[in-house]
Design a protein around this motif. Structure first.
Motif, short mmCIF file in Angstrom:
data_model
loop_
_atom_site.label_atom_id
_atom_site.label_comp_id
_atom_site.label_asym_id
_atom_site.label_seq_id
_atom_site.Cartn_x
_atom_site.Cartn_y
_atom_site.Cartn_z
N VAL A 174 0.82 -1.24 -0.02
CA VAL A 174 -0.08 -0.12 0.00
C VAL A 174 0.99 1.15 0.07
O VAL A 174 0.29 2.48 -0.28
CB VAL A 174 -1.09 0.11 1.15
CG1 VAL A 174 -1.91 -1.12 1.24
CG2 VAL A 174 -0.34 -0.01 2.43
N GLN A 175 2.25 0.94 0.23
CA GLN A 175 3.06 2.43 0.37
C GLN A 175 3.42 2.75 -1.23
O GLN A 175 3.95 3.91 -1.36
CB GLN A 175 4.07 2.00 1.05
CG GLN A 175 3.78 2.01 2.65
CD GLN A 175 3.17 3.22 3.33
OE1 GLN A 175 3.46 4.49 2.85
NE2 GLN A 175 2.13 3.17 4.16
N ARG A 176 3.28 1.78 -1.88
CA ARG A 176 3.89 2.07 -3.27
C ARG A 176 2.73 3.04 -4.14
O ARG A 176 1.53 2.89 -4.04
CB ARG A 176 3.96 0.78 -4.12
CG ARG A 176 4.97 -0.19 -3.76
CD ARG A 176 5.51 -1.20 -4.87
NE ARG A 176 4.18 -1.44 -5.67
CZ ARG A 176 3.58 -2.47 -5.57
NH1 ARG A 176 3.48 -3.12 -4.64
NH2 ARG A 176 2.57 -2.70 -6.44
N GLY A 177 3.26 3.78 -4.64
CA GLY A 177 2.42 4.99 -5.36
C GLY A 177 1.81 4.45 -6.62
O GLY A 177 1.10 4.77 -7.01
N ASP A 178 2.57 3.37 -7.25
CA ASP A 178 1.82 2.76 -8.44
C ASP A 178 0.74 1.55 -8.14
O ASP A 178 0.36 0.80 -9.18
CB ASP A 178 3.03 2.20 -9.40
CG ASP A 178 3.74 0.83 -8.81
OD1 ASP A 178 3.48 0.66 -7.49
OD2 ASP A 178 4.64 0.32 -9.45
N ALA A 179 0.38 1.53 -6.98
CA ALA A 179 -0.52 0.45 -6.65
C ALA A 179 -2.09 0.87 -6.73
O ALA A 179 -2.82 0.06 -6.27
CB ALA A 179 -0.04 -0.15 -4.93
#
Length: 408
Positions: free
Chosen positions: A64-69
């Motif tokens: 959930v910390q990934r911007g591309d998720a």
């Protein structure tokens, strides 16, 4: 004209036939019991009371910390998720699946169960469903305009359906047959011989077999539930639903999958591509972590031993309290005939008995259970009890139930 204008009906009649009204009713009873000052021990809804493992939570947290998720996910599920699901089916059951054509991601198995009839049936078709059975089985048929033909599950036949008793004319018109081993609400065990008989019947009449295996990791006393897809050739005429809700304590994550017959899997996938955009990618990554942990060198005991201990503690306490109940072979549920101390020799068989017992028990003791009638006509005379509290609370629930029964 004016009368019609001021008396709109913005509610479809079919909603009255979905089978979920009793759960809303039990929620009202709980509120009433709280107003009476009762301490609620909720053994009604089968929602796990524990969370997933730290490894699963960590995988979700990283994702959930990934911007591309945060883009739209694939409605089919990511290729990585489908590959992991196929790998787990091979590891757990020895079943080989094509992850591209025989596996489809779902927002929990109920998502697939609710939509399958819409994908594989036409209005007016017949489908066979267990009675008692999980409410969405019959509810999904109402939504799709499909006629249910109930398969009675009775103690006299060890709660297995009598396949030989199904009329040939029903089988000739039926589109699919849905079963659930081990079951909800009844913890029924099925072996390979039964599955072979079922599949032979399906081939003879051109039926799709739909097997709900949501409780695959909750077998007790050395019992490990099997997949129908383990039977040779089963994927020619069968699909199976799997869920992370119970097996990995991920009920709120809403993820599962369907596996098996590629035509049925494709039909459900085509329907769902017009309804939703699939499962949030971080949740799929958490599910992959769950499967990898289960297949790893140190997978841990899983959820089964927790519920087996709870079953043993609760069943022993109930027996001591004066209500011996059958011990389930699997799942998180006890399917209990109404106590023999209820007024009237035929109390368990009388209409409305299970509902009256559940309501009176909740108001008097704060212990919530679900009337068996919520699961179909054959459920009358029983209640379903979910083992979703820790052992000390289950012991307290048994004590209260015993005092209630003794007071009758």
């Amino acid at each position: 004209m004016n009368e019609l204008r001021f008396r709109p009906r913005w509610r479809a009649d079919k909603l009255d036939r979905l089978g979920s009204s009793i759960f809303a009713e039990v929620a009202v009873w709980r509120s009433e019991a709280r107003r009476l000052g009762r301490d609620i021990i909720d053994l009604g809804i089968g929602s796990p009371d524990r969370g997933p493992s730290p490894e699963i939570r960590a995988a979700l947290g990283r994702a959930v910390q990934r911007g591309d998720a945060y883009g739209y996910p694939s409605s089919q599920g990511s290729a990585a998720y489908r590959r992991s699901a196929a790998a787990w089916m091979k590891f757990r059951f020895g079943v080989t699946l094509d992850p591209d054509e025989e596996v489809l991601a779902l927002m929990g198995s109920q998502d697939g169960l609710a939509h399958l009839a819409l994908a594989v049936c036409n209005p007016g078709d017949i489908a066979l469903v267990p009675d008692p059975g999980y409410p969405i089985y019959a509810g999904a048929l109402e939504i799709a305009g499909v006629t249910p033909w109930p398969l009675p599950l009775r103690a006299g036949n060890h709660f297995l359906p009598d396949l030989a008793a199904i009329p040939a004319e029903v089988l000739e018109q039926a589109r699919f047959i849905l079963l659930n081993f081990p079951g909800n609400p009844v913890s029924v065990r099925a072996d390979a011989a039964f599955f072979r008989e079922l599949l032979e019947l399906a081939r003879r009449y051109g039926l799709l077999v739909v097997h709900d295996l949501a409780y695959s990791e909750m077998g007790f006393d050395g019992y490990r539930p099997m997949s129908i897809l383990e039977v040779e050739g089963a994927a020619d005429t069968a699909v199976e639903f799997h869920s992370f809700s119970k097996s990995f304590n991920m009920a709120g994550c809403r993820i599962g999958f369907i596996a098996g017959n590629r035509e049925a899997v494709s039909a459900l996938g085509e329907l769902k591509s017009n309804i939703d955009y699939g499962v949030f990618e971080p949740i799929q990554e958490a599910a992959i972590a769950a499967l990898e942990q289960a297949m790893g060198p140190a997978p841990g005991p899983g959820v089964g031993p927790v519920y087996e201990r709870r079953r043993n503690v609760f069943a022993a306490a109930l027996e001591e309290a004066g209500w011996p109940v059958p011990k389930p072979a699997a799942t998180m549920f006890v399917w209990a005939p109404l106590p023999p101390r209820l007024p009237g020799a035929d109390a368990g068989a009388s209409e409305g008995a299970s509902r009256s017992f559940a309501r009176e028990l909740l108001l008097a003791t704060g212990v919530a259970v679900i009337p068996g009638s919520a699961f179909g006509r054959e459920g009358e005379g029983y209640v379903r009890i979910a083992l979703v509290e820790e052992e000390d609370r289950l012991l307290e629930a048994a004590r209260r139930i015993g005092a209630f029964i003794q007071s009758r």
